[in-house]
Structure formats: C-alpha cells, structure tokens
Design a protein around this motif. Structure first.
Motif, mmCIF file in Angstrom:
data_model
loop_
_atom_site.group_PDB
_atom_site.id
_atom_site.type_symbol
_atom_site.label_atom_id
_atom_site.label_comp_id
_atom_site.label_asym_id
_atom_site.label_seq_id
_atom_site.Cartn_x
_atom_site.Cartn_y
_atom_site.Cartn_z
ATOM 1 N N PRO A 56 0.789 -1.231 0.000
ATOM 2 C CA PRO A 56 0.000 0.000 0.000
ATOM 3 C C PRO A 56 0.822 1.282 0.000
ATOM 4 C CG PRO A 56 -0.049 -1.010 2.165
ATOM 5 C CD PRO A 56 0.668 -1.962 1.253
ATOM 6 N N ALA A 57 2.093 1.191 0.351
ATOM 7 C CA ALA A 57 2.930 2.394 0.415
ATOM 8 C C ALA A 57 4.393 1.993 0.327
ATOM 9 C CB ALA A 57 2.670 3.143 1.724
ATOM 10 N N PHE A 58 5.243 2.992 0.182
ATOM 11 C CA PHE A 58 6.684 2.770 0.182
ATOM 12 C C PHE A 58 7.377 4.080 0.533
ATOM 13 C CE2 PHE A 58 5.549 3.865 -4.155
ATOM 14 C CZ PHE A 58 6.491 4.828 -4.502
ATOM 15 N N GLU A 59 8.642 3.982 0.887
ATOM 16 C CA GLU A 59 9.463 5.152 1.175
ATOM 17 C C GLU A 59 10.581 5.218 0.146
ATOM 18 O OE1 GLU A 59 10.949 8.536 2.816
ATOM 19 O OE2 GLU A 59 9.123 7.549 3.486
ATOM 20 N N GLY A 60 10.818 6.400 -0.407
ATOM 21 C CA GLY A 60 11.887 6.601 -1.372
ATOM 22 C C GLY A 60 11.351 6.752 -2.783
ATOM 23 N N PHE A 61 12.277 6.773 -3.711
ATOM 24 C CA PHE A 61 11.941 6.818 -5.131
ATOM 25 C C PHE A 61 11.912 5.377 -5.623
ATOM 26 C CE2 PHE A 61 14.188 10.741 -4.143
ATOM 27 C CZ PHE A 61 13.261 11.679 -4.566
ATOM 28 N N ILE A 62 10.961 5.044 -6.475
ATOM 29 C CA ILE A 62 10.802 3.659 -6.917
ATOM 30 C C ILE A 62 11.125 3.532 -8.399
ATOM 31 C CG2 ILE A 62 8.333 3.934 -7.375
ATOM 32 C CD1 ILE A 62 7.948 1.064 -6.308
ATOM 33 N N ARG A 63 11.824 2.455 -8.746
ATOM 34 C CA ARG A 63 12.137 2.122 -10.130
ATOM 35 C C ARG A 63 11.719 0.673 -10.347
ATOM 36 N NH1 ARG A 63 12.573 6.815 -10.023
ATOM 37 N NH2 ARG A 63 14.369 8.108 -10.424
ATOM 38 N N VAL A 64 10.769 0.457 -11.239
ATOM 39 C CA VAL A 64 10.267 -0.886 -11.514
ATOM 40 C C VAL A 64 10.722 -1.303 -12.908
ATOM 41 C CG1 VAL A 64 8.208 -2.338 -11.700
ATOM 42 C CG2 VAL A 64 8.232 -0.425 -10.085
ATOM 43 N N SER A 65 11.296 -2.498 -13.007
ATOM 44 C CA SER A 65 11.671 -3.050 -14.308
ATOM 45 C C SER A 65 11.019 -4.428 -14.430
ATOM 46 C CB SER A 65 13.194 -3.137 -14.441
ATOM 47 O OG SER A 65 13.721 -4.083 -13.529
ATOM 48 N N THR A 66 11.343 -5.148 -15.463
ATOM 49 C CA THR A 66 10.706 -6.446 -15.700
ATOM 50 C C THR A 66 11.109 -7.507 -14.681
ATOM 51 O OG1 THR A 66 12.457 -7.053 -17.250
ATOM 52 C CG2 THR A 66 10.451 -6.060 -18.178
ATOM 53 N N ASP A 67 12.241 -7.317 -14.004
ATOM 54 C CA ASP A 67 12.702 -8.357 -13.087
ATOM 55 C C ASP A 67 12.942 -7.897 -11.651
ATOM 56 O OD1 ASP A 67 14.918 -6.809 -13.763
ATOM 57 O OD2 ASP A 67 16.282 -8.505 -13.856
ATOM 58 N N GLN A 68 12.737 -6.608 -11.370
ATOM 59 C CA GLN A 68 13.024 -6.133 -10.018
ATOM 60 C C GLN A 68 12.350 -4.795 -9.723
ATOM 61 O OE1 GLN A 68 17.285 -5.728 -9.951
ATOM 62 N NE2 GLN A 68 17.266 -3.771 -11.006
ATOM 63 N N ILE A 69 12.319 -4.472 -8.424
ATOM 64 C CA ILE A 69 11.917 -3.144 -7.954
ATOM 65 C C ILE A 69 13.088 -2.611 -7.140
ATOM 66 C CG2 ILE A 69 10.340 -1.805 -6.519
ATOM 67 C CD1 ILE A 69 8.214 -3.961 -6.962
ATOM 68 N N ARG A 70 13.440 -1.368 -7.381
ATOM 69 C CA ARG A 70 14.489 -0.710 -6.594
ATOM 70 C C ARG A 70 13.873 0.511 -5.924
ATOM 71 N NH1 ARG A 70 18.754 1.119 -10.323
ATOM 72 N NH2 ARG A 70 19.863 1.722 -8.445
ATOM 73 N N PHE A 71 14.126 0.645 -4.642
ATOM 74 C CA PHE A 71 13.723 1.815 -3.875
ATOM 75 C C PHE A 71 15.005 2.585 -3.599
ATOM 76 C CE2 PHE A 71 10.959 -1.733 -2.965
ATOM 77 C CZ PHE A 71 9.687 -1.194 -3.070
ATOM 78 N N LEU A 72 15.042 3.842 -3.984
ATOM 79 C CA LEU A 72 16.256 4.647 -3.901
ATOM 80 C C LEU A 72 16.054 5.852 -2.991
ATOM 81 C CD1 LEU A 72 16.851 4.662 -7.744
ATOM 82 C CD2 LEU A 72 18.000 3.208 -6.089
#
Length: 96
Positions: free
Chosen positions: A78-94
């Motif tokens: 429902p939520a997250f902290e940081g900037f999010i980058r979603v690709s076909t194989d992963q999610i990165r929170f920066l």
C-alpha cells in the motif's frame, strides 16, 4: 558537509500475509550487507533498508515457490518510502 540522504531508509510497506513474508525474506537475501529494519504493525510490515532496497521478483518467487510479477507485489504494497524504479525483473527503492 555530510550528505543528508546517506542515512535515509527506503523500502516497501507490505500487508501481512504470504507475499509480505516472502518479500521480507527476499529483501534480506537481495540486500546482504545493508542495514535492514523490519517494523511490525497490526496489519502490515514497514521494511527499511539504508540507502537503497533491491527486490528481485525471482527471489520472491523462490521464497513462495511460484512465479511472481510486479503486480503481485504491488497489490500487497500500500505504500513505500523513497523513489521507486520498476523493471521487468526487479523493484528498486532509492534514497536519491
């Protein structure tokens, strides 16, 4: 002067359940060597990783024993902290 983002924690907020548990295990696996804090609340977990949080779909799938898509994780997040980058194989929170 120190960078104020160096100590910023980022990561997902996950509903409790099978996917939430698998995401916690996967984050611990995918972010070895990083400071990880798991805050448990009544119905959700707040997962905090210092600086950057990597979440690989393959690792979550390994924990669940089945394939996982970003939509499976996002529906339990429902939520997250940081900037999010979603690709076909992963999610990165920066943090920056």
């Amino acid at each position: 002067m120190a960078n104020v983002n160096e100590d910023r924690y980022v990561g997902p907020v996950m509903r409790k359940g099978e996917i939430g548990d698998a995401v916690i295990e996967a984050i611990q696996e995918d972010n070895k060597g990083r400071d990880i804090i798991i805050e448990e609340h009544e119905s959700y977990f707040r997962i905090k990783v210092e600086g950057e949080c990597l979440l690989r779909f393959e690792t979550v799938g390994d924990m669940l024993g089945s394939d996982v898509a970003s939509s499976d994780i996002e529906s339990a997040m429902p939520a997250f902290e940081g900037f999010i980058r979603v690709s076909t194989d992963q999610i990165r929170f920066l943090s920056k």
